[in-house]
Write a protein that holds these residues in place. Structure first.
Motif, short mmCIF file in Angstrom:
data_model
loop_
_atom_site.label_atom_id
_atom_site.label_comp_id
_atom_site.label_asym_id
_atom_site.label_seq_id
_atom_site.Cartn_x
_atom_site.Cartn_y
_atom_site.Cartn_z
N ARG A 120 0.83 -1.21 0.00
CA ARG A 120 0.00 0.00 0.00
C ARG A 120 0.87 1.26 0.00
N ARG A 169 -5.39 -1.56 -5.42
CA ARG A 169 -5.76 -1.85 -4.03
C ARG A 169 -5.26 -3.24 -3.72
N ARG A 207 2.16 1.74 -3.63
CA ARG A 207 1.19 1.52 -4.71
C ARG A 207 1.33 2.51 -5.86
#
Length: 140
Positions: free
Chosen positions: A80, A103, A83
């Motif tokens: 995350r 995601r 990303r």
């Protein structure tokens, strides 16, 4: 009644499946090659089990699991955190109109498979399955 363009109730389209698989393969390669400039992420071996996409292909959810399933939450946090860089690397390899927002979720498929194996290994369940199979043979 108006038709909902975002959910037809029939599951993903062929295009969603194709793009999801393309993203999965490319993301796996990026992670295996260590193309991300994060030494913590590059030290981890992460499996990308599946990628699902939204109907408009603007959001891609990758279901991931580190090798052995250890430190799954740490791997998720690292993915995350990186990303944006992963999305940029992915965009170089894809020819899509829009670069999808990435995601990440923990892939629980392996846990469910283990639970199913344990369930089928129970004596009472095996007995029921064997009884059902023999009754089905008698019906023929």
């Amino acid at each position: 009644m108006a038709k909902n363009k975002f959910h037809s109730g029939r599951g993903p389209s062929q295009r969603q499946l194709r793009v999801g698989e393309l993203i999965r393969r490319n993301l796996s390669e990026i992670l295996n090659r260590g193309d991300v400039h994060d030494p913590d992420l590059n030290r981890m071996s992460i499996t990308v089990g599946e990628v699902t996409t939204s109907p408009d292909l603007r959001v891609a959810t990758a279901y991931v699991l580190p090798l052995g399933g250890d430190n799954a939450e740490d791997a998720l946090a690292l993915l995350r955190r990186n990303r944006v860089e992963l999305r940029r690397a992915l965009t170089k390899n894809l020819t899509l109109k829009f670069s999808p927002e990435l995601r990440f979720q923990i892939d629980e498929t392996f846990d469910r498979m283990d639970d199913t194996r344990r369930l089928f290994a129970k004596d009472d369940v095996r007995r029921d399955i064997e009884t059902g199979a023999s009754e089905g043979e008698d019906a023929e």
